[in-house]
Design an enzyme around this catalytic site. Structure first.
Site, mmCIF file in Angstrom:
data_model
loop_
_atom_site.group_PDB
_atom_site.id
_atom_site.type_symbol
_atom_site.label_atom_id
_atom_site.label_comp_id
_atom_site.label_asym_id
_atom_site.label_seq_id
_atom_site.Cartn_x
_atom_site.Cartn_y
_atom_site.Cartn_z
ATOM 1 C CG ASN A 9 37.082 26.462 47.152
ATOM 2 O OD1 ASN A 9 35.983 26.085 46.745
ATOM 3 N ND2 ASN A 9 37.244 27.590 47.817
ATOM 4 C CE LYS A 11 37.741 30.204 45.455
ATOM 5 N NZ LYS A 11 38.387 31.492 45.561
ATOM 6 C CG HIS A 97 36.426 30.411 51.213
ATOM 7 N ND1 HIS A 97 36.284 31.593 50.535
ATOM 8 C CD2 HIS A 97 37.501 29.784 50.673
ATOM 9 C CE1 HIS A 97 37.232 31.670 49.610
ATOM 10 N NE2 HIS A 97 37.981 30.583 49.675
ATOM 11 C CD GLU A 99 35.711 33.262 47.252
ATOM 12 O OE1 GLU A 99 35.102 32.209 46.990
ATOM 13 O OE2 GLU A 99 36.844 33.526 46.780
ATOM 14 C CD GLU A 169 41.797 29.929 51.399
ATOM 15 O OE1 GLU A 169 42.253 29.302 50.444
ATOM 16 O OE2 GLU A 169 40.612 30.287 51.472
ATOM 17 N N GLY A 175 42.620 34.799 44.562
ATOM 18 C CA GLY A 175 42.166 35.122 43.211
ATOM 19 C C GLY A 175 42.756 36.404 42.656
ATOM 20 C CB SER A 215 47.446 33.709 44.063
ATOM 21 O OG SER A 215 46.348 34.585 43.888
HETATM 22 P P1 PGA Z 1 42.747 31.057 44.627
HETATM 23 O O1 PGA Z 1 41.634 30.735 45.737
HETATM 24 O O2 PGA Z 1 43.693 29.880 44.617
HETATM 25 O O3 PGA Z 1 41.991 31.208 43.342
HETATM 26 O O4 PGA Z 1 43.444 32.309 45.048
HETATM 27 C C1 PGA Z 1 41.962 30.111 46.931
HETATM 28 C C2 PGA Z 1 40.712 29.930 47.766
HETATM 29 O O5 PGA Z 1 39.852 30.806 47.763
HETATM 30 O O6 PGA Z 1 40.549 28.902 48.439
#
Ligand code: PGA
Length: 253
Positions: A9, A11, A97, A99, A169, A175, A215
């Site tokens: 992803n 982003k 997601h 976010e 997730e 993150g 992460s």
């Molecule tokens: P990350 O994000 O691996 O940077 O923690 C995962 C995601 O948001 O899909």
């Protein structure tokens, strides 16, 4: 055997030239390999889709978007429809997601609407769920994920469920460098599979790929992926580095 998947992803990272170059290097890596242990998917921003689709066309890497509109077409300035995504050659879309839930106030009903529209437009959906830290601390994480599944997903028919990949997730792990332990991931993945089994039966539950996200990196991927109900990962930060992304795909047994 369930499908194993490692989806990157991106982003909101990389401009067009950077994204095309990066996709080219990922494509080349997997083309030169006899067979990857998991299906790699690149989930890019909308502007990259058409170009990346050309690059990935004859290779082993699949393409996805990170969102799509909740309406099919019409006067919705700034939106991109599921069908437009599909028309680029992309096969997948990430929906729900955290976010999107957090910053754009997407709720379970809206995610459900998008999910149905995406499937009816010929896309497969990487459906994200997961609790925030306060919910985990209050011990309500199972309840939260159950609600996200029931409202967001469980209006689908069994046939439509064939087009779903679930990504668990935990928001507190995204993150942050904090990862769910392999046991925490397994426990929630099994819970999700059990809920799908209650609703759709054993066959559907057994086929459903459930990815872990939060992460995930080369140093922890193999251990998380070794759990019986973990079928791969949804990778944010580490998907932006070629060596890390391919190492995570290779971490699949
Ligand atoms: P990350 O994000 O691996 O940077 O923690 C995962 C995601 O948001 O899909």
């Amino acid at each position: 055997m369930r499908k194993k998947i490692v989806a990157g992803n991106w982003k909101m990272n990389m401009d067009l030239a950077e994204g095309l170059k990066f996709a080219g290097s990922i494509d080349k890596y997997f083309k030169d390999k006899p067979s990857a242990r998991a299906l790699p998917i690149l989930c890019t921003p909308f502007i990259h889709l058409a170009g990346v689709s050309e690059i990935l066309k004859h290779g082993k890497v699949a393409l996805g978007a990170q969102n799509c509109a909740s309406e099919a077409s019409g006067a919705f300035t700034g939106e991109v429809s599921a069908w437009m995504v599909r028309s680029t050659g992309a096969e997948y879309v990430i929906l729900g997601h955290s976010e999107r839930r957090m910053y754009y106030h997407e709720d379970d009903m809206l995610i459900n609407k998008k999910t149905l529209l995406a499937i009816n437009s010929g896309l497969k959906v990487i459906f994200c769920c997961g609790e925030v830290l306060s919910e985990r601390e209050a011990g309500s994480h199972f309840q939260i994920v159950k609600r996200q599944l029931e409202v967001g997903l469980f209006t689908l028919s069994e046939e439509q469920m064939d087009k779903i990949v679930v990504a668990y997730e935990p928001v507190w792990a995204i993150g942050t460098g904090l990862t769910a332990t392999p046991d925490q991931a397994q426990e929630m993945h099994k819970f999700i599979r059990d809920k799908v089994k209650e609703k759709y039966g054993n066959d559907c539950a057994k086929k459903l790929p459930i990815l872990y996200g939060g992460s995930c990196k080369p140093s922890n991927a193999a251990e998380i992926f070794s759990k019986p109900d973990v079928d791969g990962g949804l990778i944010g930060g580490a998907s932006l580095k070629r060596e890390d992304f391919v190492a995570i795909v290779e971490a699949m047994q």
